[in-house]
Write an enzyme that holds these catalytic residues in place. Structure first.
Site, PDB file in Angstrom:
ATOM      1  N   PHE A 121       0.813  -1.220   0.000  1.00  0.00           N
ATOM      2  CA  PHE A 121       0.000   0.000   0.000  1.00  0.00           C
ATOM      3  C   PHE A 121       0.842   1.265   0.000  1.00  0.00           C
ATOM      4  O   PHE A 121       0.384   2.330  -0.412  1.00  0.00           O
ATOM      5  CB  PHE A 121      -0.952   0.000   1.210  1.00  0.00           C
ATOM      6  N   LYS A 122       2.094   1.163   0.444  1.00  0.00           N
ATOM      7  CA  LYS A 122       2.959   2.347   0.487  1.00  0.00           C
ATOM      8  C   LYS A 122       3.152   2.962  -0.900  1.00  0.00           C
ATOM      9  O   LYS A 122       3.414   4.150  -1.037  1.00  0.00           O
ATOM     10  CB  LYS A 122       4.317   1.986   1.082  1.00  0.00           C
ATOM     11  N   ASP A 123       3.007   2.136  -1.943  1.00  0.00           N
ATOM     12  CA  ASP A 123       3.151   2.656  -3.317  1.00  0.00           C
ATOM     13  C   ASP A 123       2.088   3.695  -3.653  1.00  0.00           C
ATOM     14  O   ASP A 123       2.305   4.547  -4.518  1.00  0.00           O
ATOM     15  CB  ASP A 123       3.045   1.515  -4.337  1.00  0.00           C
ATOM     16  N   THR A 166       7.900   0.541   3.529  1.00  0.00           N
ATOM     17  CA  THR A 166       8.186   1.941   3.199  1.00  0.00           C
ATOM     18  C   THR A 166       9.487   2.058   2.419  1.00  0.00           C
ATOM     19  O   THR A 166       9.584   2.811   1.450  1.00  0.00           O
ATOM     20  CB  THR A 166       8.273   2.799   4.480  1.00  0.00           C
TER      21      THR A 166
END
Length: 491
Positions: free
Chosen positions: A128-130, A161
């Site tokens: 999800f960090k993308d 991250t």
């Protein structure tokens, strides 16, 4: 739109709010606080109606323009259009469309309520960090080119991250990345994804300690204002405001896709370690998004769960921090929690500063209102919709098996924590959306234990652990770290 620090106790700081571009490349405010909008922009029902038919890139533009008011509209639209494309977010499962960017999948829809999984792992590093980091990379490049400047990014990661930042920044003109991670405490896939990068502007440092040791070093360097200015130090951790606000977008997207009317509410469950992801949900709710509950799901490192159950925030020592099978949440000092506490105590910067000084000196604070506590603001937590729960290794193994058996979906360990806790708070008539953390392949060791088989991998990641790795090992020593950055920063 202007920004203030959560610790802006002086009259001069209060009189000098910052613009989005002023804080874009930095992390902590000069006083050690975190930036937040002076006032949260509000979203109307008419806007929500108008946004239902937008693409993800178009929605990102509409939301971000409320915060980045000093970036020309045409430039911001170009940046979101460049970032949120099916080509960038192409790692969708076979039965999902990459056009959706963050597709929803209904897992359960019965008398107990509706449980939905929002896919956030379609980006380049499968996490999800993308969703925010790809935009941050483009924003940084835009700002640096405009000013003819350079930036040395200094960050810490518990797993995802770091790779998201490095993939977003590799090859960016004027940018170098120095990324700390806890030595030998990430999954084999996460480690290989970071350390296999050979780009000359990427520097990986494995720290002999836990994530909190890495995060403390980032804060220590950020608080050395002279060093920070001389070496142009910026950050991509979720203390960076631009990264948090980029995550606000998928809350709106999830709501708009899960409902047909603005009279409806939804709840979100978020696997939480550093409180950045769910802090974005808090901001969306403060903007007027109809969110019923924000459910904080933790693993065995349950500092946040303890607070949202009791009002006591008690940071664990490194020796008390567990190394778990959901390692990206192996965090006992949640940096972004300060942003929520600032709102919880009525945006009183002096009180916020005093509470987090107590975290540094005494290891926590107590807002339960009990005799001898530091205050009674915990009684207001319900006003913000927060509830919580925690999950163990056995819980996540069981949840991974259940989701696979019932829906033929393989979820990662952190998402399993989210689904387990979400089921404890689901309500009839209010869809519960669980935010996915990553693809299961990133945590194959536990998938193999749970299912007796390997997790499927997208093309291009088949043998990533066999690639040559480039990194150094360092003790958690701020002076050593500063010397390492100074030697390579070009300044």
């Amino acid at each position: 739109m202007h920004y203030v620090s959560t610790r802006a106790t002086s009259a001069s700081a209060a009189r000098n709010p910052q613009r989005f571009s002023d804080i874009l490349l930095g992390g902590l405010a000069p006083d050690g606080g975190l930036y937040l909008p002076a006032d949260y922009p509000q979203v109307t029902g008419a806007e929500l109606d108008a946004w239902r038919g937008l693409s993800y890139a178009e929605l990102a533009y509409e939301i971000l323009r409320k915060f980045a008011t000093d970036i020309p509209d045409a430039d911001l639209k170009a940046l979101t259009s460049k970032t949120y494309t099916p080509e960038v977010y192409r790692n969708a499962r076979a039965d999902e469309s990459s056009e959706e960017i963050t597709p929803l999948r209904v897992l359960e829809d019965g008398a107990q309520g509706k449980l939905i999984l929002q896919g956030l792992s379609n980006g380049p590093t499968l996490a999800f960090k993308d969703m925010a980091m790809q935009l941050l990379g483009n924003l940084f490049e835009y700002a640096l080119a405009k000013n003819g400047d350079e930036l040395n990014i200094f960050g810490a990661t518990s797993g995802d991250t770091g790779s998201a930042a490095e993939y977003a920044m590799r090859g960016k003109r004027g940018v170098k990345v120095f990324m700390l991670s806890p030595h030998a405490k990430m999954s084999a896939f996460q480690t290989a994804q970071m350390f296999s990068l050979q780009d000359p502007n990427i520097f990986n440092i494995a720290v002999e300690g836990v994530f909190d040791d890495c995060q403390d070093m980032v804060k220590a360097v950020s608080n050395d204002l002279e060093f920070k200015a001389r070496h142009r130090i910026g950050t991509v951790n979720s203390i960076n405001w631009a990264r948090v606000v980029a995550q606000v977008v998928y809350y709106f997207r999830g709501y708009l896709k899960a409902t047909t009317s603005n009279a409806q509410k939804v709840s979100f469950t978020v696997p939480s370690g550093n409180f950045g992801n769910i802090c974005a949900g808090h901001i969306a709710r403060m903007m007027g998004l109809p969110i019923a509950k924000l459910v904080v799901a933790t693993n065995e490192n349950n500092v946040l769960d303890e607070f949202f159950r009791t009002g006591v925030y008690r940071v664990r020592k490194p020796s008390e921090t567990f190394h778990t099978s959901s390692p990206s949440m192996d965090i006992s000092k949640a940096s972004n929690f300060e942003r929520f506490v600032y709102d919880l105590v009525g945006r009183d910067a002096e009180r916020t500063h005093a509470l987090f000084r107590k975290v540094d000196t005494q290891g926590g604070f107590d807002l339960s209102g009990a005799p001898g506590s530091d205050g009674d603001e915990f009684k207001r937590v319900a006003e913000y919709g927060f509830v919580s729960g925690c999950s163990t290794h056995e819980d996540r193994l069981a949840t991974i098996r259940e989701v696979f058996d019932d829906y033929d979906i393989t979820i990662d360990t952190h998402t399993a924590d989210g689904i387990k806790v979400a089921r404890e708070h689901i309500e009839p008539g209010i869809p519960m959306i669980v935010l996915e953390t990553a693809l299961a392949a990133k945590f194959n060791e536990t998938i193999l234990e749970a299912l007796g088989m390997d997790a499927a991998r997208p093309a291009g990641f088949e043998n990533i652990e066999a690639l040559p790795q480039r990194f150094i090992v360092m003790k958690p020593d701020v002076a050593l770290m500063k010397a390492y950055i100074a030697e390579r920063s070009g300044r």
